[in-house]
Write a protein that holds these residues in place. Structure first.
Motif, mmCIF file in Angstrom:
data_model
loop_
_atom_site.group_PDB
_atom_site.id
_atom_site.type_symbol
_atom_site.label_atom_id
_atom_site.label_comp_id
_atom_site.label_asym_id
_atom_site.label_seq_id
_atom_site.Cartn_x
_atom_site.Cartn_y
_atom_site.Cartn_z
ATOM 1 N N GLU A 14 5.420 -123.805 44.276
ATOM 2 C CA GLU A 14 6.833 -123.652 44.629
ATOM 3 C C GLU A 14 7.274 -122.194 44.522
ATOM 4 N N LYS A 15 6.790 -121.507 43.485
ATOM 5 C CA LYS A 15 7.131 -120.086 43.322
ATOM 6 C C LYS A 15 6.679 -119.284 44.528
ATOM 7 N N GLU A 16 5.474 -119.564 44.992
ATOM 8 C CA GLU A 16 4.946 -118.816 46.141
ATOM 9 C C GLU A 16 5.754 -119.131 47.399
ATOM 10 N N ILE A 21 18.011 -122.155 47.078
ATOM 11 C CA ILE A 21 17.784 -122.048 45.632
ATOM 12 C C ILE A 21 19.080 -121.588 44.952
ATOM 13 N N ALA A 22 19.132 -121.780 43.645
ATOM 14 C CA ALA A 22 20.290 -121.328 42.879
ATOM 15 C C ALA A 22 20.263 -119.809 42.756
ATOM 16 N N LYS A 23 21.446 -119.220 42.596
ATOM 17 C CA LYS A 23 21.540 -117.764 42.511
ATOM 18 C C LYS A 23 20.730 -117.211 41.336
ATOM 19 N N GLY A 24 20.808 -117.913 40.208
ATOM 20 C CA GLY A 24 20.061 -117.459 39.022
ATOM 21 C C GLY A 24 18.562 -117.432 39.255
ATOM 22 N N SER A 25 18.070 -118.293 40.144
ATOM 23 C CA SER A 25 16.625 -118.352 40.414
ATOM 24 C C SER A 25 16.132 -117.109 41.149
#
Length: 199
Positions: free
Chosen positions: A8-10, A43-47
């Motif tokens: 998911e990160k990639e 995605i969320a802003k914090g992410s």
């Protein structure tokens, strides 16, 4: 904050790079917000900050990773069978042309923008890319020396000369487009003559 798997990160990182390029190209760095970027990737802003420290860092990495620019400029000229002076002249003229055609490079060369962006970046990132770009340039120069295109000289110095000429693009608006083009024609002609072996 959500936890992501490595896969998911990639995927998110690639999405930010892809959507970032699209948004920066369409709206420019100044008018693209982090909200725009995270919304485009869902995605969320914090992410966002798990991947990049700022939108400037994202912009810089996208700019540095544009392999098609490097491929057209260096790869294309390594395949050309031009006389030495013409090859170096063509290389430098195409570098300026690409800077004008590429919307991200065009933003980078706007008055004071490159320095403003660099100030917001982690310094190790700037140094790493500078070292990587210098090595690509030196390898290109070494290849041209081996082919007899360039005179025997320190490849690092020749690469520095070529790089210094390209930095003159920062003064295009200051000098005015027409005068700048005339000045660059003269400089490129002299540099190409001085660096190359006669045919």
């Amino acid at each position: 904050m959500a936890k992501f798997t490595e896969s998911e990160k990639e995927q998110i990182r690639q999405c930010l790079l892809t959507k970032g390029k699209e948004l920066f190209t369409q709206y420019g760095l100044a008018k693209t917000s982090i909200d725009d970027l995270v919304q485009a990737c869902g995605i969320a802003k914090g992410s966002f900050y798990k991947f990049f420290s700022s939108k400037e860092e994202l912009f810089y990495i996208i700019l540095q990773n544009q392999e098609e620019v490097t491929g057209r400029l260096i790869g294309g000229h390594l395949r050309q069978n031009l006389p030495p002076k013409e090859l170096i002249s063509s290389f430098l003229h195409m570098a300026f042309q690409l800077a004008d055609e590429n919307p991200l490079l065009h933003q980078w060369f706007q008055d004071g923008e490159s320095e403003r962006i660099k100030r917001k970046l982690p310094q190790h990132l700037v140094k790493d890319f500078a070292r990587e770009n210098a090595q690509k340039g030196i390898t290109f120069v070494q290849t041209l020396i081996q082919r007899g295109v360039l005179r025997e000289a320190d490849p690092e110095v020749i690469n520095g000369v070529l790089h210094a000429i390209l930095l003159l693009r920062l003064h295009k608006e200051e000098l005015g487009k027409d005068l700048f083009l005339k000045i660059m024609d003269v400089i490129i002609d002299y540099i190409a003559e001085g660096l190359t072996n006669p045919e």
